[in-house]
Design an enzyme around this catalytic site. Structure first.
Site, PDB file in Angstrom:
ATOM      1  CG  ASP A   7     -28.034  -2.627 -18.336  1.00 36.85           C
ATOM      2  OD1 ASP A   7     -28.813  -3.554 -18.762  1.00 36.85           O
ATOM      3  OD2 ASP A   7     -27.934  -2.877 -16.971  1.00 36.85           O
ATOM      4  CG  ASN A  30     -23.179  -3.741  -6.357  1.00 34.92           C
ATOM      5  OD1 ASN A  30     -24.377  -3.677  -6.945  1.00 34.92           O
ATOM      6  ND2 ASN A  30     -22.112  -3.229  -6.921  1.00 34.92           N
ATOM      7  CG  HIS A  35     -25.782  -3.292  -9.876  1.00 34.95           C
ATOM      8  ND1 HIS A  35     -24.770  -4.034  -9.602  1.00 34.95           N
ATOM      9  CD2 HIS A  35     -26.564  -3.571 -10.843  1.00 34.95           C
ATOM     10  CE1 HIS A  35     -24.901  -5.116 -10.532  1.00 34.95           C
ATOM     11  NE2 HIS A  35     -26.072  -5.011 -11.106  1.00 34.95           N
ATOM     12  CD  GLU A  42     -21.492  -2.127 -10.572  1.00 35.74           C
ATOM     13  OE1 GLU A  42     -22.310  -2.109  -9.542  1.00 35.74           O
ATOM     14  OE2 GLU A  42     -21.081  -2.954 -11.274  1.00 35.74           O
TER      15      GLU A  42
HETATM   16  C1  GLP Z   1     -27.081  -6.953 -14.244  1.00 34.44           C
HETATM   17  C2  GLP Z   1     -28.086  -6.188 -14.637  1.00 34.44           C
HETATM   18  C3  GLP Z   1     -29.142  -5.691 -14.066  1.00 34.44           C
HETATM   19  C4  GLP Z   1     -29.668  -6.690 -13.055  1.00 34.44           C
HETATM   20  C5  GLP Z   1     -28.772  -7.323 -12.331  1.00 34.44           C
HETATM   21  C6  GLP Z   1     -29.322  -8.398 -11.482  1.00 34.44           C
HETATM   22  O1  GLP Z   1     -25.883  -6.463 -13.684  1.00 34.44           O
HETATM   23  N1  GLP Z   1     -27.283  -5.081 -15.337  1.00 34.44           N
HETATM   24  O2  GLP Z   1     -30.155  -4.870 -14.670  1.00 34.44           O
HETATM   25  O3  GLP Z   1     -30.745  -6.042 -12.500  1.00 34.44           O
HETATM   26  O4  GLP Z   1     -27.928  -7.899 -13.312  1.00 34.44           O
HETATM   27  O5  GLP Z   1     -29.345  -9.541 -12.086  1.00 34.44           O
HETATM   28  P1  GLP Z   1     -30.212 -10.889 -11.674  1.00 34.44           P
HETATM   29  O6  GLP Z   1     -31.673 -10.658 -11.874  1.00 34.44           O
HETATM   30  O7  GLP Z   1     -29.555 -11.786 -12.561  1.00 34.44           O
HETATM   31  O8  GLP Z   1     -29.647 -11.125 -10.394  1.00 34.44           O
END
Ligand code: GLP
Length: 242
Positions: free
Chosen positions: A67, A136, A138, A143
């Site tokens: 992304d 959540n 995702h 989402e």
């Molecule tokens: C972001 C990214 C996701 C990632 C998520 C969790 O929203 N787009 O790909 O998995 O954060 O992030 P973290 O690893 O910092 O908890």
């Protein structure tokens, strides 16, 4: 599903880094699906270490990331392109022209999404897709929704995601409201999926995702249907549930 229970975040990164590096060693022209966020940082550290030891050659590797924020260019230190350059691409012998993320500077969403799907298609699909897990549920920036997305899409970020990711910005107001994300259909077509989850704050959502109902309201729940799912979690995230 194969489960690796790590001691802590560093140990989880060692395991994930080893798996991704082994993928490259066994197939030098691999297409890696990569992820951002805090979780995979230790995995990238491990990959860099193995590269520096002379164990892995990235010269034929291609990568596609999950992304990118809509509106951010790769020069912006908060963009995912910048993150990937800093954490991995600048530190190994990968050809940057073989590294792909959705184009955050493309204002036309339809163009950005179809272009990205064409890139992934042109690479012949993904050998192994690394995923983190949002609070959540995702994956990428897919989402909670009414349906599972098939291909790349432009999404409105959930308030909880904006608030969670505001730590990378000077405040929640600075976080872009939209992002481009690889679709769940594309993720599910990867040969292997490598889900990395660390920290106690992810424990509940991880259990609901992998032991509860499969629903687009919890996007990661679809991963239970993947033929080759590898879960790497630390003790805090896995608890006694896996
Ligand atoms: C972001 C990214 C996701 C990632 C998520 C969790 O929203 N787009 O790909 O998995 O954060 O992030 P973290 O690893 O910092 O908890």
């Amino acid at each position: 599903m194969i489960v690796y229970k790590a001691e802590n975040k560093e140990d989880a990164g060692r395991i994930v880094g080893n798996i991704l590096s082994a993928q490259i060693v066994t197939k030098p022209e691999s297409v890696l699906g990569l992820a951002t966020g805090s979780t995979p940082e230790t995995a990238y550290e491990r990959m860099v270490k193995l590269y520096e030891q002379g164990d892995v050659d990235y010269s034929k590797v291609k990568t596609v990331n999950l992304d990118e924020y809509k509106g951010l260019s790769g020069d912006d230190s908060r963009s995912y392109r910048f993150f990937m350059n800093e954490k991995l691409f600048n530190r190994v012998n990968i050809d940057k022209s073989n590294t792909y993320l959705p184009d955050g500077t493309e204002s036309d969403s339809e163009t950005a999404c179809t272009d990205y799907d064409a890139i992934i298609e042109g690479l012949g699909g993904i050998d192994i897709q690394l995923l983190g897990l949002g609070c959540n549920g995702h994956i990428g920036f897919n989402e909670p929704a009414e349906y599972f997305s098939l291909s790349t899409q432009c999404v409105d970020l959930a308030e909880s995601t904006i608030s969670a990711n505001s730590r990378f910005f000077s405040g929640a107001d600075e976080v872009p409201r939209q992002a481009y994300t690889m679709g769940i259909g594309t993720i599910m077509r990867a040969e292997r999926v490598l889900l990395m989850v660390t920290g106690e704050n992810k424990r509940d959502i991880l259990v609901r995702a992998l032991n509860g109902e499969v629903t687009p309201r919890l996007p990661a729940s679809i991963l239970r249907f993947h033929k080759n799912l590898i879960l790497v979690g630390d003790k805090d995230a896995l608890g006694e549930n896996f």
